[in-house]
Design an enzyme around this catalytic site. Structure first.
Site, PDB file in Angstrom:
ATOM      1  N   GLY A 157       0.806  -1.219   0.000  1.00 23.48           N
ATOM      2  CA  GLY A 157       0.000   0.000   0.000  1.00 23.48           C
ATOM      3  C   GLY A 157       0.837   1.266   0.000  1.00 23.48           C
ATOM      4  N   GLU A 212      12.683   2.439  -8.025  1.00 28.24           N
ATOM      5  CA  GLU A 212      13.488   3.543  -7.454  1.00 28.24           C
ATOM      6  C   GLU A 212      12.854   4.906  -7.736  1.00 28.24           C
ATOM      7  OE1 GLU A 212      15.994   2.576  -5.565  1.00 28.24           O
ATOM      8  OE2 GLU A 212      15.488   0.549  -6.216  1.00 28.24           O
ATOM      9  N   GLY A 213      11.545   4.964  -7.619  1.00 31.77           N
ATOM     10  CA  GLY A 213      10.836   6.211  -7.883  1.00 31.77           C
ATOM     11  C   GLY A 213      10.421   6.263  -9.336  1.00 31.77           C
TER      12      GLY A 213
END
Lengths: 264, 379, 318
Positions: free
Chosen positions: B128, B362-363
């Site tokens: 989540g 990684e984003g």
């Protein structure tokens, strides 16, 4: 055990070599350089012998311009202890290279000299034998081993040369089979492809290599006249072999070989 | 300004390139197909010092700069980015310890990874809490000289093979990101559940699993920094690791471009190599320009980190642009290959699948844009 | 007068055919330099080798002695040096086999001579002879000049025709020079025995590469059906699939048969260097982009494990 290895800077053998339009030399634009592959095998063998004997020194020698230091650093990144650059401004032939090496050997007094069987640029294949003769040493060219490069022995990084009792036992790859020689030390050995798989330079090895010493010498320091005995007059491209045709199936192939080429 | 690499940097890059070409690339398709963990390849890479690149020499690492690291990583990724991701995962997992740990913790949690091939995993993302990392819900409750961890972590690289986990959990959800704390979980303690490897679209050689923490007890001395330091540590880690991820992207893109160039020179249509057609030439030219720009951004981000300067903005530029560029280059490479590009017989469809992940992990590219916008609009 | 000394290579008491090709090269030199060709045979029990060479119209010196039974470069080079001086040779020539490659550079050093390896032809005018030789794995042909009074060369047998028998020359024995201390000792020779024709002499060569994945049976079966020799690439030899004696290429053997069939061979520059002189080249490879197709006269894209049995069947057909 002290071992001296030659490392020559050569054009990367995997790229296409083309002759300059005037035939004076090859086109150097975009050419990458590498250590002569046979010399890497020589360095690997020297390192394995040193490791197997638990002590010793591996010295690499290069004859060439300042840029040859890069190839020596590669050998030092593999594990060689130090380098000697014999700085020359012009290309030297095999004979001059051998006489320069002979002088370096007289200074360094190694137990064993391991060179590549040939440099893949000039493809002369003479330097090791010339060196042995100039030194009055025994030689064993084309060193290989009985086991294949896929064998367990190779995976365990065992040396192919066996040094004991002041002799080196060498398995030579020659026409018709394998010959075994014992050569009294000091000796000159030249490497065949099937002697070993050279190790990769490790990153820690690369970091250490930059701190290893490289001594610079000149032919004058060594008292050697490098005027070539073999002069290259001109280079040319070999006749190109033209691509033929692709045949769709075996039947066509056999038909062509029988009726067109008439070779079967 | 100086764009010249040092002789040593060239040697490091070339060593990685040789390894990628001769050891990684020949088996990349196999591991992509099987999804097996490429332990043998990684083990060879470890022996050559191609892992734990930026771990300082005092803890047994190579102590390479970030610039050195991205040079090496681009090469490995050009061989196979799945394998490169697995090889680079330790750098990411150990970084929080190097950033926030005590010398004693670095000795205990970092050095063993330089002595022997072991794997560590960085555990931040949750089912989540993906892009909203601060919304994580794994809890850490103090119980005497231990913390008790409960929760689930998702998409954990090397999680199935790791011997150590760097886990981010909250000591107090009400405190938001100020409750986030970093812990090192050693070995496979009771209560740690390791899921099956995910069956992924791309980067199939890297091991990716879900981890569950069911009352996992962690000694207090395994807490990195103070309670609540976790967010700062995680963000600093990601700032520093983004150039590496960007280098993954540049490597994948470069591999695709090299395949496309070779193919365009060979493939003949209308009686000539397709490289003679402007339509193809323009695609190749754009690939080259954009990859070059991505590489320069990556190097600048790495350089900023090395210089101890704030790299958030540039590292987000680099990660976002490099990932999107890799995707575009791979898409165009498939296009140049035409029908063959869509076939598993040819290498570019794998690169196409691999590249997609770099826009996500990684984003995501969107998060990078948010970071960039926030930096622009700050103050 | 510039005489030429031809150093013969031999194995198992028989003259190697390559030496007759080298004899042809020696004759070409002698005809330009105005000299005479002499042969030299060194070894033990090599009288018949000397006679055979002499039958090709050459005066032959033979050093038949137990001390030079094995071709140890240290010892042989001294014998060759003596012979060269005895016949006032300006040129010392041999086929570029492994014996000569090993021995001749030492001869060159002893004679203060320059040496050219793997010579494939001659240039220059009249008695001023230049030597053409491959460099960079045959990507380049260099024309070189040897500046020393005595010149030593190995020649590539495939680039010269074999000398024909002629009026038999005289055979006389050469006394060994003082060999001094020899620091090299022969231990054993493990010969590779084969029923097939020698690689460098066969009219047809069937070679296998990486594409065989270690199974050379189709290569061998086709070779045997055609009465051909078997060759291999460096990759196949390195992997230990076949003996190293079968390697064709830059550092292996150079072959120039009427028909060369390359099975599962990609066509690396180093391999092509050893076979591009073949009259007709056939390539069978799975990969349609393999560089071997760029030099093959007939290319067939397909898996050698399927194609070769079909080919064998088709060949028995008529």
């Amino acid at each position: 055990m002290k071992i001296l290895c030659g490392v020559k800077r050569v054009e990367d053998p995997d790229q296409k070599i083309k002759v300059n339009p005037d035939g004076s030399w090859i086109a150097l634009d975009g050419i990458n350089y590498k250590p002569n592959p046979y010399d890497e095998i020589a360095v690997e063998e020297a390192l394995r012998l040193k490791e197997a004997h638990g002590s010793g020194e591996v010295v690499v020698v290069s004859i060439g311009g300042e840029e040859s230091v890069t190839e020596m650093r590669h050998a030092m990144a593999m594990g060689a202890d130090r380098g000697i650059l014999v700085k020359v401004s012009e290309r030297v032939d095999s004979d001059a290279a051998a006489r320069l090496l002979a002088k370096v050997v007289e200074r360094e007094k190694p137990d064993l000299v391991i060179l590549g069987r040939q440099a893949v640029d000039s493809d002369q294949g003479q330097t090791g034998q010339l060196l042995a003769e100039y030194l009055g040493w025994g030689q064993a060219t084309f060193a290989a081993k009985f086991e294949s490069l896929e064998s367990e022995e190779e995976k365990a990084k065992k040396p192919g040369l066996q040094v004991q009792d002041g002799k080196v036992r060498v398995i030579r790859e020659i026409d018709g089979g394998l010959e075994v020689l014992d050569v009294e030390l000091p000796a000159v050995v030249t490497t065949e492809l099937r002697l070993n798989h050279p190790r990769y330079a490790s990153l820690p090895g690369i970091m250490k290599a930059k701190k290893k010493p490289v001594e610079e010498l000149t032919p004058a320091d060594l008292g050697v006249d490098v005027t070539p005995k073999v002069k290259i007059r001109k280079l040319s491209s070999p006749p190109e072999r033209k691509a033929g045709i692709k045949v769709p199936d075996v039947a066509t192939l056999v038909e062509k070989l029988r009726n067109e080429a008439k070779v079967i | 300004m100086n764009f010249e690499l040092t002789e040593e940097q060239i040697a490091l890059r070339d060593a990685a390139r040789k390894f990628a070409r001769e050891v990684i690339a020949p088996v990349a398709a196999k591991y992509d197909r099987t999804g097996e963990f490429p332990y043998e390849v990684i083990s060879k890479g470890f022996e050559l010092g191609l892992m734990n690149l930026t771990v300082p020499a005092e803890y047994g690492g190579l102590g390479l700069s970030k610039v050195d690291q991205v040079l090496v990583v681009e090469e490995l990724a050009a061989g196979c980015v799945g394998i490169a991701t697995s090889m680079g995962a330790n750098d990411l997992a150990l970084l929080p310890i190097l950033i926030g740990g005590t010398p004693e913790q670095k000795e205990r949690f970092v050095r063993p990874f330089t002595e022997k091939l072991r794997f560590a995993s960085f555990c931040l993302t949750e089912p989540g809490a993906g892009s909203d990392a601060a919304g994580l819900s794994t809890t850490a409750v103090r119980d005497g000289d231990h913390y008790v961890l409960n929760g689930t972590k998702m998409w954990i690289t090397n999680g199935g093979v790791a011997e150590q986990y760097t886990v981010f959990a909250t000591v107090d959800k009400a405190r938001g990101h100020k409750g986030i704390t970093c812990f090192v979980v050693e070995g496979r303690p009771e209560g740690l559940g390791v899921g099956k490897p995910e069956d992924k679209l791309g980067q199939r050689a890297s091991n990716t699993v879900q981890l569950t923490f069911d009352n996992v007890r962690v000694p207090v001395e395994n807490r990195i920094g103070e309670e609540g330091d976790g967010w700062r540590i995680a963000m600093a880690t990601l700032d520093q690791s983004r150039p590496m991820t960007a280098a993954f992207a540049v490597g994948v893109g470069r591999a695709a471009m090299e395949h496309a160039i070779a193919y365009a020179k060979e493939r003949k249509q209308f009686g000539q190599p397709i490289a003679n057609f402007q339509a193809i030439q323009f695609m190749l030219a754009d690939m080259a320009t954009e990859l070059h720009a991505a590489r320069l951004l990556t190097l600048e981000a790495a350089w900023l980190t090395d210089a101890g300067k704030r790299s958030t903005l540039v590292s987000s530029h680099a990660k976002r642009f490099a990932a999107d560029t890799a995707m575009k280059v791979c898409t165009d490479a498939v296009q140049i290959f035409g029908g063959y590009g869509y076939s598993k017989e040819y290498p570019v469809e794998k690169l196409f699948r691999d590249a997609k992940l770099i826009q996500i992990y990684e984003g995501t590219s969107q998060i990078q844009r948010l970071v960039i916008a926030r930096e622009l609009l700050r103050g | 007068m510039s005489n030429v000394l031809l150093v013969a290579e031999h194995l198992n008491q028989s003259l190697k055919k390559s030496s007759l090709h080298a004899l042809e090269a020696a004759r070409q030199i002698a005809s330009r330099s105005g000299g005479k060709v002499f042969g030299l045979v060194v070894g033990k029990g090599v009288g018949e080798v000397a006679n055979e060479l002499a039958r090709h119209g050459v005066e032959v010196l033979v050093a038949d002695d137990a001390r030079v039974e094995h071709p140890l470069a240290e010892a042989w080079s001294k014998v060759v040096e003596k012979a060269a001086k005895e016949v006032s040779a300006t040129y010392v020539v041999a086929a570029s086999g492994s014996q000569s490659k090993d021995v001749l550079p030492r001869v060159a050093a002893r004679l203060g001579a320059g040496m050219a390896s793997d010579v494939i032809g001659f240039g220059g005018e009249g008695a001023e002879i230049t030597f053409k030789r491959p460099m960079w794995a045959g990507s380049v042909i260099a024309e070189v000049e040897i500046t020393t009074p005595v010149k030593v060369l190995t020649v590539r047998p495939t680039d010269f025709s074999a000398a024909q028998p002629g009026e038999a020359g005289q055979v006389r024995s050469l006394e060994l020079p003082d060999l001094g201390t020899i620091r090299t000792h022969f231990v054993e020779f493990r010969q590779v025995k084969s029923e097939r024709p020698p690689l460098t002499e066969a009219r047809i060569v069937v070679s296998g590469g990486r594409g065989t994945r270690g199974d050379f049976s189709p290569v061998e079966a086709l070779a045997d059906q055609l009465g051909a020799a078997v060759g291999a690439t460096r990759a196949a030899v390195d992997a230990g699939w076949v003996p190293n004696d079968l390697q064709v290429g830059q550092t292996g053997k150079t072959v120039a048969p009427d028909l060369y069939i390359a099975l599962g061979i990609s066509g690396a520059i180093q391999h092509v260097a050893g076979m591009k002189g073949s009259k007709v080249i056939v390539a069978i490879n799975k990969d349609p982009d393999a560089p071997i197709f760029q030099i093959a006269d007939y290319g067939l894209v397909g898996d050698l494990f399927q194609v070769v049995p079909e080919l064998q069947k088709a060949l028995t057909g008529k």
